[in-house]
Design an enzyme around this catalytic site. Structure first.
Site, PDB file in Angstrom:
ATOM      1  N   TYR A 101       0.863  -1.193   0.000  1.00  0.00           N
ATOM      2  CA  TYR A 101       0.000   0.000   0.000  1.00  0.00           C
ATOM      3  C   TYR A 101       0.889   1.230   0.000  1.00  0.00           C
ATOM      4  O   TYR A 101       1.847   1.313   0.787  1.00  0.00           O
ATOM      5  CB  TYR A 101      -0.880   0.015   1.261  1.00  0.00           C
ATOM      6  CG  TYR A 101      -1.704   1.288   1.356  1.00  0.00           C
ATOM      7  CD1 TYR A 101      -3.007   1.331   0.864  1.00  0.00           C
ATOM      8  CD2 TYR A 101      -1.163   2.454   1.906  1.00  0.00           C
ATOM      9  CE1 TYR A 101      -3.753   2.493   0.912  1.00  0.00           C
ATOM     10  CE2 TYR A 101      -1.905   3.628   1.951  1.00  0.00           C
ATOM     11  CZ  TYR A 101      -3.193   3.644   1.460  1.00  0.00           C
ATOM     12  OH  TYR A 101      -3.913   4.798   1.495  1.00  0.00           O
ATOM     13  N   GLU A 185      -3.127   7.352  -4.403  1.00  0.00           N
ATOM     14  CA  GLU A 185      -3.066   6.099  -3.648  1.00  0.00           C
ATOM     15  C   GLU A 185      -2.941   4.927  -4.610  1.00  0.00           C
ATOM     16  O   GLU A 185      -3.639   4.890  -5.623  1.00  0.00           O
ATOM     17  CB  GLU A 185      -4.338   5.949  -2.815  1.00  0.00           C
ATOM     18  CG  GLU A 185      -4.388   4.688  -1.982  1.00  0.00           C
ATOM     19  CD  GLU A 185      -5.765   4.453  -1.378  1.00  0.00           C
ATOM     20  OE1 GLU A 185      -5.959   4.813  -0.216  1.00  0.00           O
ATOM     21  OE2 GLU A 185      -6.636   3.916  -2.073  1.00  0.00           O
TER      22      GLU A 185
END
Ligand code: GDP
Ligand code: MN
Length: 377
Positions: A101, A185
């Site tokens: 992530y 992201e």
């Protein structure tokens, strides 16, 4: 403005971040030929501007073009958290060895940018962040320096990301800066069986203040926004922002509405929205505003706070009375009218005598009443 995944990945590719080959289609039969061009086996992904598509059944593997068509037919039209799927992306499937992530976000409270990264990316990242916060690194980034080689190494070391992710960390920062984004992201950023680092999913939120530079993403302003209520309000031309409380707020003038939010919060309740009806405050605007606020299931009471200036309170009262003809009031409405023609405005509302409408003459008193009604409801 939030971008769709296929738009975000386009920006990633332009800045040198590798993404799997993919095509976007709006019809199931187009999915078949797209899958053929992509090699047969594909991942079919709902294109909606919300997360958690995988868990909602909006990300599925299809073994061949015929299956891709069936899967696309199934996903198109699906509702994911209030968003209707109108397009699907077909992507070449990837043999995932590890999911990471990575994001950069403007942290308004800290007045800084923050890199958030974890070696345990994927659909469970929120669970990981909640139960084991130490597995998610949070590193401030000074925008004057950006993500240098040293900064990328610091982020990777803190999160436990392998060295081949360093170029991605730097390129992703370039996406943030060059594209005027507030958030970028990648989840998951994956390491494949072949050792490639690929961005498998992307989220990009552009700064609306830079819309004039981001014309290519402006889909005409008619597309549904991130929140369905905000989209409805925008379509009616209302100045509305959805918040997560239970007191619906309507006021005239951004300054008054903002102080109304504060006063409601000070009374122990949470505002459900920001709605500025501006000057003029016609019956139509009042009716549109009330219908949007009343359609929010979280709303328990509504507080209309008007200080008459150029807009006279009697005109606002007329607007409320006319709005009550077209909108069925289902929740208590607390009205505070003050300033220009307040006395006449109060008379008009008193004459209408709707059982769910109450008048309180002070802003504090009205906010307290709305808060009590919300907390009781
Ligand atoms: P989200 O649920 O909206 O975040 O959608 P994602 O695009 O992140 O997909 C959810 C999950 O599906 C990912 O975390 C992956 O585990 C999986 N996934 C997505 N694309 C592929 C792929 O090409 N191959 C494999 N094996 N899994 C994938
Ligand atoms: Mn994802």
């Amino acid at each position: 403005m939030d971008l769709y995944e296929h738009q975000a990945r386009q920006l990633f590719a332009e800045h040198g971040i590798a993404v799997p080959e993919a095509e976007v289609v709006a019809l199931a039969r187009e999915a078949r030929s797209a899958a053929e061009r992509l090699g047969g086996r594909v991942v079919v992904k709902a294109q909606v501007r919300t997360g958690g598509r995988g868990k909602a059944g909006g990300v599925r593997l299809a073994a061949d073009p015929a299956a891709a068509e069936l899967t696309a037919r199934h996903i198109l039209g699906m509702d994911i958290k209030g968003h209707t799927v109108r397009k699907v992306m077909l992507a070449q499937p990837v043999d995932i060895k590890a999911e990471f992530y990575v994001s950069y976000v403007l942290d308004r409270a800290a007045g800084a940018f923050l890199a958030i990264a974890s070696a345990e990316g994927g659909t469970e990242i929120e669970e990981v962040a909640a139960t084991r916060p130490e597995a998610v690194a949070r590193i401030p980034v000074d925008p004057a320096n950006g993500v240098t080689e040293a900064k990328a190494a610091e982020i990777a070391a803190a999160a436990g990301l392998p060295p081949p992710t360093l170029p991605v960390l730097r390129a992703l920062w370039q996406v943030l800066i060059r594209e005027d984004a507030l958030l970028v992201e990648v989840n998951p950023l994956v390491r494949t069986a072949e050792g490639l680092i690929l961005a498998l999913d992307g989220k990009v939120t552009l700064d609306d203040n830079a819309r004039f530079r981001n014309g290519r993403w402006d889909n005409g302003g008619t597309e549904p926004g991130a929140d369905p209520l905000e989209a409805t309000a925008a379509a009616k031309g209302l100045n509305y922002v959805k918040l997560d409380g239970e007191v619906g707020v309507i006021g005239n003038g951004a300054g008054l509405v903002m102080s109304t939010l504060d006063v409601v919060a000070g009374c122990g309740a949470r505002p459900a929205d920001f709605l500025d009806i501006g000057g003029g405050a016609s019956a139509q605007v009042m009716a549109d505003g009330l219908s949007v606020i009343l359609s929010d299931p979280a709303v328990k009471s509504v507080f209309v706070n008007v200080f008459g200036g150029i807009t006279a309170c009697d005109a606002v009262a007329d607007g409320i009375v006319q709005a009550l003809e077209t909108v069925r009031l289902t929740k208590p409405l607390v009205v505070r009218l003050d300033g220009n023609s307040a006395a006449r405005g109060r008379e008009i509302l008193a004459e209408r005598a709707h059982p769910l409408v109450e008048q309180v003459t002070t802003m504090d008193g009205a906010a307290k009443r709305a808060a009590v009604l919300a907390n009781a409801g």
